[in-house]
Design a protein around this motif. Sequence first.
Motif, PDB file in Angstrom:
ATOM      1  N   VAL A 278      -1.904   4.851  10.394  1.00 38.95           N
ATOM      2  CA  VAL A 278      -1.127   6.065  10.105  1.00 38.95           C
ATOM      3  C   VAL A 278      -2.046   7.223   9.721  1.00 38.95           C
ATOM      4  N   ILE A 279      -1.861   8.359  10.415  1.00 38.25           N
ATOM      5  CA  ILE A 279      -2.587   9.589  10.095  1.00 38.25           C
ATOM      6  C   ILE A 279      -1.633  10.537   9.383  1.00 38.25           C
ATOM      7  N   THR A 280      -2.002  10.968   8.177  1.00 39.14           N
ATOM      8  CA  THR A 280      -1.180  11.903   7.401  1.00 39.14           C
ATOM      9  C   THR A 280      -1.907  13.245   7.268  1.00 39.14           C
ATOM     10  N   TYR A 281      -1.133  14.286   6.879  1.00 42.03           N
ATOM     11  CA  TYR A 281      -1.698  15.639   6.808  1.00 42.03           C
ATOM     12  C   TYR A 281      -1.444  16.341   5.485  1.00 42.03           C
ATOM     13  N   HIS A 282      -0.685  15.749   4.609  1.00 42.33           N
ATOM     14  CA  HIS A 282      -0.508  16.358   3.285  1.00 42.33           C
ATOM     15  C   HIS A 282      -0.230  15.254   2.277  1.00 42.33           C
ATOM     16  N   SER A 283      -0.339  15.604   1.008  1.00 39.20           N
ATOM     17  CA  SER A 283      -0.325  14.608  -0.067  1.00 39.20           C
ATOM     18  C   SER A 283       0.999  13.853  -0.162  1.00 39.20           C
ATOM     19  N   LEU A 284       2.118  14.491   0.203  1.00 42.03           N
ATOM     20  CA  LEU A 284       3.419  13.822   0.097  1.00 42.03           C
ATOM     21  C   LEU A 284       3.495  12.644   1.060  1.00 42.03           C
ATOM     22  N   GLU A 285       3.076  12.875   2.305  1.00 43.28           N
ATOM     23  CA  GLU A 285       3.030  11.793   3.296  1.00 43.28           C
ATOM     24  C   GLU A 285       2.033  10.722   2.869  1.00 43.28           C
ATOM     25  N   ASP A 286       0.838  11.172   2.491  1.00 39.18           N
ATOM     26  CA  ASP A 286      -0.238  10.228   2.191  1.00 39.18           C
ATOM     27  C   ASP A 286       0.119   9.330   1.015  1.00 39.18           C
ATOM     28  N   ARG A 287       0.800   9.889   0.025  1.00 35.90           N
ATOM     29  CA  ARG A 287       1.182   9.102  -1.154  1.00 35.90           C
ATOM     30  C   ARG A 287       2.144   7.973  -0.773  1.00 35.90           C
ATOM     31  N   LEU A 288       3.115   8.284   0.090  1.00 34.86           N
ATOM     32  CA  LEU A 288       4.064   7.261   0.551  1.00 34.86           C
ATOM     33  C   LEU A 288       3.350   6.149   1.308  1.00 34.86           C
ATOM     34  N   VAL A 289       2.466   6.549   2.230  1.00 36.35           N
ATOM     35  CA  VAL A 289       1.750   5.566   3.050  1.00 36.35           C
ATOM     36  C   VAL A 289       0.820   4.714   2.182  1.00 36.35           C
ATOM     37  N   LYS A 290       0.092   5.363   1.310  1.00 33.10           N
ATOM     38  CA  LYS A 290      -0.842   4.657   0.426  1.00 33.10           C
ATOM     39  C   LYS A 290      -0.109   3.640  -0.451  1.00 33.10           C
ATOM     40  N   ASN A 291       0.965   4.073  -1.102  1.00 32.50           N
ATOM     41  CA  ASN A 291       1.715   3.163  -1.981  1.00 32.50           C
ATOM     42  C   ASN A 291       2.305   2.000  -1.201  1.00 32.50           C
ATOM     43  N   PHE A 292       2.857   2.293  -0.029  1.00 28.82           N
ATOM     44  CA  PHE A 292       3.497   1.221   0.739  1.00 28.82           C
ATOM     45  C   PHE A 292       2.479   0.204   1.233  1.00 28.82           C
ATOM     46  N   MET A 293       1.328   0.678   1.673  1.00 22.20           N
ATOM     47  CA  MET A 293       0.294  -0.250   2.140  1.00 22.20           C
ATOM     48  C   MET A 293      -0.281  -1.075   0.997  1.00 22.20           C
ATOM     49  N   GLN A 294      -0.372  -0.464  -0.186  1.00 28.25           N
ATOM     50  CA  GLN A 294      -0.959  -1.164  -1.330  1.00 28.25           C
ATOM     51  C   GLN A 294       0.022  -2.102  -2.028  1.00 28.25           C
ATOM     52  N   LYS A 295       1.315  -1.708  -2.053  1.00 26.15           N
ATOM     53  CA  LYS A 295       2.287  -2.433  -2.879  1.00 26.15           C
ATOM     54  C   LYS A 295       3.494  -2.974  -2.123  1.00 26.15           C
ATOM     55  N   GLY A 296       3.693  -2.499  -0.880  1.00 22.73           N
ATOM     56  CA  GLY A 296       4.899  -2.875  -0.149  1.00 22.73           C
ATOM     57  C   GLY A 296       6.132  -2.136  -0.636  1.00 22.73           C
ATOM     58  N   LYS A 297       5.932  -1.065  -1.412  1.00 23.89           N
ATOM     59  CA  LYS A 297       7.032  -0.232  -1.904  1.00 23.89           C
ATOM     60  C   LYS A 297       6.476   1.155  -2.217  1.00 23.89           C
ATOM     61  N   PHE A 298       7.375   2.109  -2.484  1.00 20.17           N
ATOM     62  CA  PHE A 298       6.956   3.502  -2.621  1.00 20.17           C
ATOM     63  C   PHE A 298       6.643   3.921  -4.054  1.00 20.17           C
ATOM     64  N   GLU A 299       7.196   3.207  -5.018  1.00 19.39           N
ATOM     65  CA  GLU A 299       6.995   3.581  -6.414  1.00 19.39           C
ATOM     66  C   GLU A 299       6.780   2.338  -7.263  1.00 19.39           C
ATOM     67  N   GLY A 300       6.290   2.561  -8.472  1.00 20.38           N
ATOM     68  CA  GLY A 300       6.135   1.457  -9.422  1.00 20.38           C
ATOM     69  C   GLY A 300       4.835   0.700  -9.226  1.00 20.38           C
ATOM     70  N   GLU A 301       4.659  -0.299 -10.072  1.00 21.72           N
ATOM     71  CA  GLU A 301       3.444  -1.119 -10.053  1.00 21.72           C
ATOM     72  C   GLU A 301       3.574  -2.241  -9.026  1.00 21.72           C
ATOM     73  N   VAL A 302       2.455  -2.705  -8.556  1.00 24.03           N
ATOM     74  CA  VAL A 302       2.457  -3.833  -7.630  1.00 24.03           C
ATOM     75  C   VAL A 302       2.957  -5.078  -8.361  1.00 24.03           C
ATOM     76  N   GLU A 303       3.797  -5.868  -7.703  1.00 24.35           N
ATOM     77  CA  GLU A 303       4.338  -7.078  -8.316  1.00 24.35           C
ATOM     78  C   GLU A 303       3.301  -8.204  -8.285  1.00 24.35           C
ATOM     79  N   LYS A 304       3.417  -9.122  -9.257  1.00 25.30           N
ATOM     80  CA  LYS A 304       2.472 -10.246  -9.341  1.00 25.30           C
ATOM     81  C   LYS A 304       3.238 -11.548  -9.502  1.00 25.30           C
ATOM     82  N   ASP A 305       2.615 -12.638  -9.059  1.00 28.17           N
ATOM     83  CA  ASP A 305       3.254 -13.942  -9.224  1.00 28.17           C
ATOM     84  C   ASP A 305       2.953 -14.498 -10.613  1.00 28.17           C
ATOM     85  N   PHE A 306       3.391 -15.732 -10.859  1.00 30.05           N
ATOM     86  CA  PHE A 306       3.241 -16.369 -12.163  1.00 30.05           C
ATOM     87  C   PHE A 306       1.779 -16.434 -12.617  1.00 30.05           C
TER      88      PHE A 306
END
Length: 306
Positions: free
Chosen positions: A233-261
Amino acid sequence: MMGEYHKPVMLHESIDGLDIKPDGVYIDVTFGGGGHSKAILERLGEGGRLFAFDRDPDAANNKIEDDRFELIAQDFKFLKNYLRFYRVSELDGILADLGVSSHQFNEGSRGFSIRFDGPLDMRMDQKSPLTAATIVNEYEESVIADILFQYGELRNSRKIAQVIVAARSEKPIKTIEQLKSVLQPLTPWGKENRFLAQVFQALRIEVNGELDSLKALLEQSLEMLKPGGRLSVITYHSLEDRLVKNFMQKGKFEGEVEKDFFGNKLTPFELVNRKPIMPSMEELGENNRSRSAKLRVAKKIENESV
């Protein structure tokens, strides 16, 4: 025609990120001038398939004649539904170049650029009823302020909205030059282009529902990609990039990454590049529109714990 229509940004880097398999099934969700699609087809074998999406009717003029290729004239947020029609349930890779094409910027009648006068349009899909003029002339002041703040990141959004509403009460604001004239008293000296670009970005995002479409694409990519499938994914402004970055890192758009036991991160993607890839100095010199581009690449992992 493609060269005039749009010069692809980070062409080789984004295609390399897909790690193309000759017999794979790929999607270019932002077809535009067809530059990225042509590069994908060059790496596909006879058994490979490429689908492309573009809601701008002008993009159909660049359609590629190839039995392995299918252009779908729709918003990419409908990715899953249209692929179901073609009996495709799994993908090896998805490419998205989220920028407005050179063609769209250079056509004054489309209303995307501050460089030309023309109607306040800004529609990617010209069949859509909502234009920038509708927002400027009919939306409530508080809603305009929210759009400018959220999508243009303008801190004086309330003052801008107030000035727009006062001006439209005297005369409808229908053209780019009219809007620029209305905004002139608020335009920071020496930063005119940046200020106007932020206003235009906010209006364009609202007109086209760009962030909602991007969210829908990312969520569907998780369902559609095979294990090992790539998202480039190629983004051009911070709003797009933030969504892509969070989703690739966490699988969701907001909040902390989930962890197992055991404290292991639960994420559906593995980052292929930990930091975004930026255009080379050579490309920056050749293509001014690449200056704000960031490329992020992720691979869907088989086991959702890492």
